[in-house]
Design an enzyme around this catalytic site. Structure first.
Site, PDB file in Angstrom:
ATOM      1  N   ASN A 320     -21.379 -63.231  52.328  1.00 22.90           N
ATOM      2  CA  ASN A 320     -20.511 -62.194  52.872  1.00 22.90           C
ATOM      3  C   ASN A 320     -19.079 -62.523  52.473  1.00 22.90           C
ATOM      4  OD1 ASN A 320     -18.541 -61.105  55.010  1.00 22.90           O
ATOM      5  ND2 ASN A 320     -20.405 -59.983  55.506  1.00 22.90           N
ATOM      6  N   SER A 343     -22.528 -56.815  53.264  1.00 25.01           N
ATOM      7  CA  SER A 343     -21.336 -56.238  53.889  1.00 25.01           C
ATOM      8  C   SER A 343     -21.697 -55.830  55.308  1.00 25.01           C
ATOM      9  CB  SER A 343     -20.847 -55.025  53.092  1.00 25.01           C
ATOM     10  OG  SER A 343     -19.602 -54.579  53.585  1.00 25.01           O
ATOM     11  N   GLU A 344     -20.873 -56.231  56.275  1.00 26.64           N
ATOM     12  CA  GLU A 344     -21.264 -56.078  57.681  1.00 26.64           C
ATOM     13  C   GLU A 344     -21.365 -54.634  58.147  1.00 26.64           C
ATOM     14  OE1 GLU A 344     -16.927 -57.738  57.879  1.00 26.64           O
ATOM     15  OE2 GLU A 344     -18.630 -57.855  56.529  1.00 26.64           O
ATOM     16  N   ASN A 345     -20.874 -53.683  57.365  1.00 27.47           N
ATOM     17  CA  ASN A 345     -21.035 -52.291  57.760  1.00 27.47           C
ATOM     18  C   ASN A 345     -22.405 -51.728  57.402  1.00 27.47           C
ATOM     19  OD1 ASN A 345     -19.984 -52.508  55.013  1.00 27.47           O
ATOM     20  ND2 ASN A 345     -19.937 -50.278  55.000  1.00 27.47           N
ATOM     21  N   SER A 385     -27.205 -55.597  60.876  1.00 30.86           N
ATOM     22  CA  SER A 385     -26.339 -56.358  59.985  1.00 30.86           C
ATOM     23  C   SER A 385     -25.898 -57.655  60.653  1.00 30.86           C
ATOM     24  CB  SER A 385     -25.115 -55.525  59.601  1.00 30.86           C
ATOM     25  OG  SER A 385     -24.266 -56.245  58.743  1.00 30.86           O
TER      26      SER A 385
END
Length: 515
Positions: A320, A343-345, A385
């Site tokens: 990440n 990607s945390e989204n 996520s």
């Protein structure tokens, strides 16, 4: 005469035969009045869909940045002039779009968010004491919402332990005269499990959830598209009344049950958006020559840092990358090496920026930039996520920083009373015991101030969480027992040079290398 014994379930088979004859799915009951299917109301407008939303309501609003926001519902809420709202959303859009519109009209009393970002009005109202803001780590926010929808009143997480989130006193509301904090956050209960420290967080539910989906059927089943799923999916499950703004409504049976992201049992109202602007917050394109920089410029310095950071990649890693400088490290992944970027989204398998004309407003990274994906990529919601992140499934994270202490404490999200961007997902990323944390940053602040310090003076993102620091001048390892160890220096510099520009003591490795 002996009565014929009824076979169990005969009524079910009769209903099934009747449903087949009528071409009507079993369990679906048509109701008079407004068009309804199995308790789902198909509304004609956004205004109708918001019927019953009163002053003072808690409203969960889906989206990430401007991606996947229910823009027609937000506009209708502005038109409705409902006030005193508590809005639960990852962020508040921008000044003139998304929830930023409701901030301008003073309809929101409190925001529960993880990120202020570039919304200048959001930051101004918060710092001036006009707006209550409960800043919450992004993964914790997603899990609090998921837990609320699942009927779990509270849970323990390592995220935020040892920070102001844990200890309490974070400014929720500043005094209007600038003299201090009017409302501070409450401390969290802490407990140790298997030798690891955790804090307790309570679930979040809403009176209404306003979400945007790509497609719905008339039973309320929802499908999202790409990274527009984000917070929409968990929020849809966590409210008394969930309203879905969709691009297309299809008949029952037209959505494959295997493709449903949110079952209709969670959804009460659906309406088809008459139009969607789908504004792109940061249009970022892949242009020839973008990787070329002039020597001696700030861009050249950043490239020097991230080139060195890219040496931390190993084949097969899940990584990440934080927004800004860390994201540039992806440009220097060695040929032949497979590194999967998360990607945390809500995407695993980030690719390069798109070519002109190939951008998709439903596909962005955590920095709100338009992106592409590589073969084998996957999309998912924000709750899943952060399950990847919190669960230790991400091998490496690279982040920026304002300060790093000699024992590995990290501060990178606010300057109290002056600047607040929010912690976003950083607190979650550094809290997982199984993830290596590398900081990339300029060695000194503007004006020459120290960024590597004995102890952080700014609110912490995480305690003793940093494993390595990479600047344009040096590379340090952080030993939890012995502090900083100088491992590498930039060409032309010595250990004494590094001591002169570093605000913390450190040991010098026996085999210091140059880079």
């Amino acid at each position: 005469k002996k009565k014929k014994e009824k076979k169990p379930g005969n009524h079910m088979f009769r209903s099934l035969r009747l449903a087949v004859r009528l071409q009507q799915p079993l369990g679906v009951r048509l109701l008079s009045g407004s068009a309804r299917q199995a308790g789902v109301r198909i509304c004609n407008s956004a205004v109708e869909a918001l019927d019953g939303l009163q002053d003072g309501a808690r409203v969960l609003v889906g989206g990430f940045g401007l991606c996947g926001i229910p823009e027609n519902l937000i506009a209708a809420l502005q038109e409705k002039k409902t006030t005193g709202l508590t809005a639960v959303s990852n962020n508040a859009g921008v000044d003139d779009f998304g929830l930023g519109r409701l901030l301008k009209t003073r309809q929101i009393k409190r925001m529960i968010s993880s990120y202020v970002g570039e919304n200048a009005e959001f930051e101004r109202q918060y710092l001036s004491g006009e707006l209550e803001v409960e800043l919450t780590p992004q993964g914790t926010l997603a899990e609090r919402i998921r837990a609320g929808g699942a009927g779990v009143p509270a849970f323990f997480t390592p995220t935020g332990f040892g920070t102001v989130i844990h200890e309490g006193g974070a400014p929720i509301k500043y005094k209007a005269d600038g003299s201090g904090i009017e409302i501070g956050s409450q401390p969290r209960v802490a407990q140790k499990f298997n030798g690891i420290d955790y804090i307790m967080e309570e679930a979040i539910t809403g009176d209404f959830a306003l979400v945007r989906a790509w497609k719905a059927d008339k039973a309320g089943n929802l499908i999202f598209r790409k990274t527009a799923r984000n917070f929409n999916a968990p929020m849809a499950r966590a409210a008394k009344i969930t309203v879905a703004e969709v691009e297309e409504i299809v008949e029952i049976g037209e959505i494959d049950p295997d493709h449903v992201h949110v079952p209709g049992v969670f959804v009460q109202r659906v309406f088809k958006a008459p139009k969607l602007e789908k504004r792109i917050e940061r249009l970022t394109l892949n242009k020839p020559g973008d990787d070329k920089v002039k020597p001696g410029t700030p861009a050249a310095m950043r490239h020097k840092i991230v080139r060195r950071a890219a040496q931390e990649f190993k084949d097969g890693m899940y990584v990440n990358l934080g927004i800004g400088m860390p994201m540039l490290a992806s440009n220097f992944i060695p040929d032949g090496m497979r590194v999967v970027l998360q990607s945390e989204n809500g995407v695993l398998g980030l690719g390069p920026f798109p070519e002109e004309g190939q951008q998709d407003p439903d596909l962005i990274n955590a920095g709100k930039e338009t992106v592409t994906v590589i073969p084998g990529a996957a999309y998912f919601g924000s709750d899943e996520s952060f399950a990847m992140i919190r669960g230790g499934h991400i091998d490496l994270t690279i982040l920026g920083a304002m300060q790093v202490s000699q024992n590995g404490d990290l501060a990178n999200w606010m300057i109290p009373g002056k600047m607040v961007k929010g912690m976003g997902g950083a607190m979650d990323l550094v809290a997982s015991p199984g993830t290596k944390v590398i900081i990339t940053m300029e060695h000194n602040a503007k004006g020459g101030g120290f960024k590597i310090v004995e102890s952080c003076s700014l609110p912490l993102t995480g305690k003793q969480c940093v494993d390595r620091i990479i600047t344009e001048k040096a590379v340090f390892d952080v030993d939890k027992d012995h502090g900083l160890i100088l491992k590498e220096v930039a060409e032309g510099m010595t250990a004494d040079d590094i001591k002169a520009c570093t605000g913390a003591s450190f040991k010098v490795a026996d085999d210091v290398k140059s880079f």
